[in-house]
Design a protein around this motif. Structure first.
Motif, PDB file in Angstrom:
ATOM      1  N   LYS A 245      17.013  -5.949  23.145  1.00 43.69           N
ATOM      2  CA  LYS A 245      18.309  -6.330  23.703  1.00 43.69           C
ATOM      3  C   LYS A 245      19.419  -6.170  22.677  1.00 43.69           C
ATOM      4  N   VAL A 246      19.114  -6.538  21.415  1.00 46.70           N
ATOM      5  CA  VAL A 246      20.107  -6.366  20.356  1.00 46.70           C
ATOM      6  C   VAL A 246      20.433  -4.886  20.176  1.00 46.70           C
ATOM      7  N   CYS A 247      19.399  -4.055  20.184  1.00 49.77           N
ATOM      8  CA  CYS A 247      19.605  -2.606  20.028  1.00 49.77           C
ATOM      9  C   CYS A 247      20.437  -2.039  21.186  1.00 49.77           C
ATOM     10  N   GLU A 248      20.167  -2.516  22.401  1.00 47.82           N
ATOM     11  CA  GLU A 248      20.934  -2.044  23.554  1.00 47.82           C
ATOM     12  C   GLU A 248      22.404  -2.404  23.407  1.00 47.82           C
ATOM     13  N   ARG A 249      22.675  -3.636  22.959  1.00 46.38           N
ATOM     14  CA  ARG A 249      24.072  -4.056  22.782  1.00 46.38           C
ATOM     15  C   ARG A 249      24.757  -3.235  21.689  1.00 46.38           C
ATOM     16  N   LYS A 250      24.049  -3.008  20.600  1.00 45.75           N
ATOM     17  CA  LYS A 250      24.626  -2.226  19.509  1.00 45.75           C
ATOM     18  C   LYS A 250      24.874  -0.777  19.935  1.00 45.75           C
ATOM     19  N   LEU A 251      23.938  -0.217  20.712  1.00 48.62           N
ATOM     20  CA  LEU A 251      24.090   1.159  21.179  1.00 48.62           C
ATOM     21  C   LEU A 251      25.273   1.282  22.134  1.00 48.62           C
ATOM     22  N   ALA A 252      25.410   0.279  23.014  1.00 46.39           N
ATOM     23  CA  ALA A 252      26.554   0.305  23.942  1.00 46.39           C
ATOM     24  C   ALA A 252      27.866   0.216  23.180  1.00 46.39           C
ATOM     25  N   PHE A 253      27.878  -0.620  22.154  1.00 47.08           N
ATOM     26  CA  PHE A 253      29.087  -0.751  21.327  1.00 47.08           C
ATOM     27  C   PHE A 253      29.424   0.581  20.649  1.00 47.08           C
ATOM     28  N   LEU A 254      28.404   1.233  20.082  1.00 50.14           N
ATOM     29  CA  LEU A 254      28.627   2.511  19.409  1.00 50.14           C
ATOM     30  C   LEU A 254      29.119   3.569  20.383  1.00 50.14           C
TER      31      LEU A 254
END
Length: 276
Positions: A245-254
């Motif tokens: 979930k953290v990776c998904e949020r970071k990827l969406a931010f990027l």
């Protein structure tokens, strides 16, 4: 310096004087009453002044249930005043012991119960049998010696004092002062599983944890490796999900940042062309 107890033997016609020197006891016993059955160890000698036989006692133990109950209560009060049963002295058991000593009879059922449970729950724990008699006249001394030896074994983090089922009279061994003091003096936590669910011994009261059976004692000491592995699997899955979930949020931010960066780049490029 001595205590005299007239001891009646086999019939009312035979009386033998019994002497217990203070050097063999720390205190005056109050529990013996007329008519009590007792077990005495010592020596028989002739008292020169009267020419009569006299029993020089070293130990006096109660045999009847009434005498045993009085002796137990008397000792309980003495040791309680000394603080041997104070809950503040109870020590926590290690969560994951590497080595555990078991004080019990090598031929009894108790050691088989302990080994069975330790093998099923925590086969990685080293179990050391410290053999001792758990019933009979010599049992208290053997148990006290075994407890002392267990505490000196390298790497031992906990001691189980246990025995299998037996008669209620056999429980008196664990009301002996030497056993109770040895439990409290052991440098590592002691768990009792003496195998009598309807009554507690003084050794139980002095132990850090007291349980009614050998199996219950073993289950308390040895961690359940199966449950631990299951818990670790659940924690791993939870960590994996959280990380995803953290990776998904970071990827969406990027991605959003990249889109804004690209948009700003196009605006800046167009502005440059207009100036040219």
């Amino acid at each position: 310096d001595l205590h005299s107890f007239p001891t009646r033997r086999s019939s009312d016609l035979v009386v033998v004087s019994c002497v217990l020197f203070r050097s063999y006891t720390d205190r005056i016993f109050e529990w013996p009453k007329d008519g009590d059955s007792v077990l005495v160890t010592g020596s028989v000698e002739v008292y020169l002044k009267g020419g009569a036989y006299q029993l020089y006692a070293k130990r006096i133990m109660p045999l009847g249930l009434g005498a045993q109950a009085r002796a137990k209560e008397e000792l309980r009060e003495v040791l309680s005043r000394e603080g041997l049963f104070d809950p503040r002295h109870k020590r926590p058991l290690p969560d994951y012991p590497a080595r555990v000593a078991v004080v019990t009879s090598p031929s009894g059922a108790a050691i088989h119960d302990v080994l069975k449970i330790s093998g099923a729950r925590a086969p990685f724990v080293d179990v050391v049998l410290v053999p001792a008699l758990v019933q009979g006249f010599d049992a208290p001394e053997r148990i006290a010696t075994a407890l002392s030896a267990s505490g000196r074994l390298q790497g031992v983090e906990c001691v189980i004092l246990t025995r299998g089922g037996g008669a209620r009279d056999d429980l008196s061994v664990f009301d002996d002062e030497r056993v109770v003091r040895a439990v409290r003096a052991c440098p590592v936590p002691v768990v009792t599983g003496i195998g009598h669910q309807t009554d507690s011994s003084l050794a139980d009261m002095a132990a850090d944890v007291a349980l009614p059976t050998p199996s219950a004692a073993a289950e308390r000491v040895f961690p359940d490796s199966g449950a631990l592995l299951s818990d670790l699997s659940l924690r791993k899955a939870a960590i994996t999900l959280s990380a995803a979930k953290v990776c998904e949020r970071k990827l969406a931010f990027l991605q959003r940042f990249s889109e804004r960066l690209g948009h700003n780049y196009q605006i800046g490029r167009a502005s440059c062309r207009e100036r040219v």
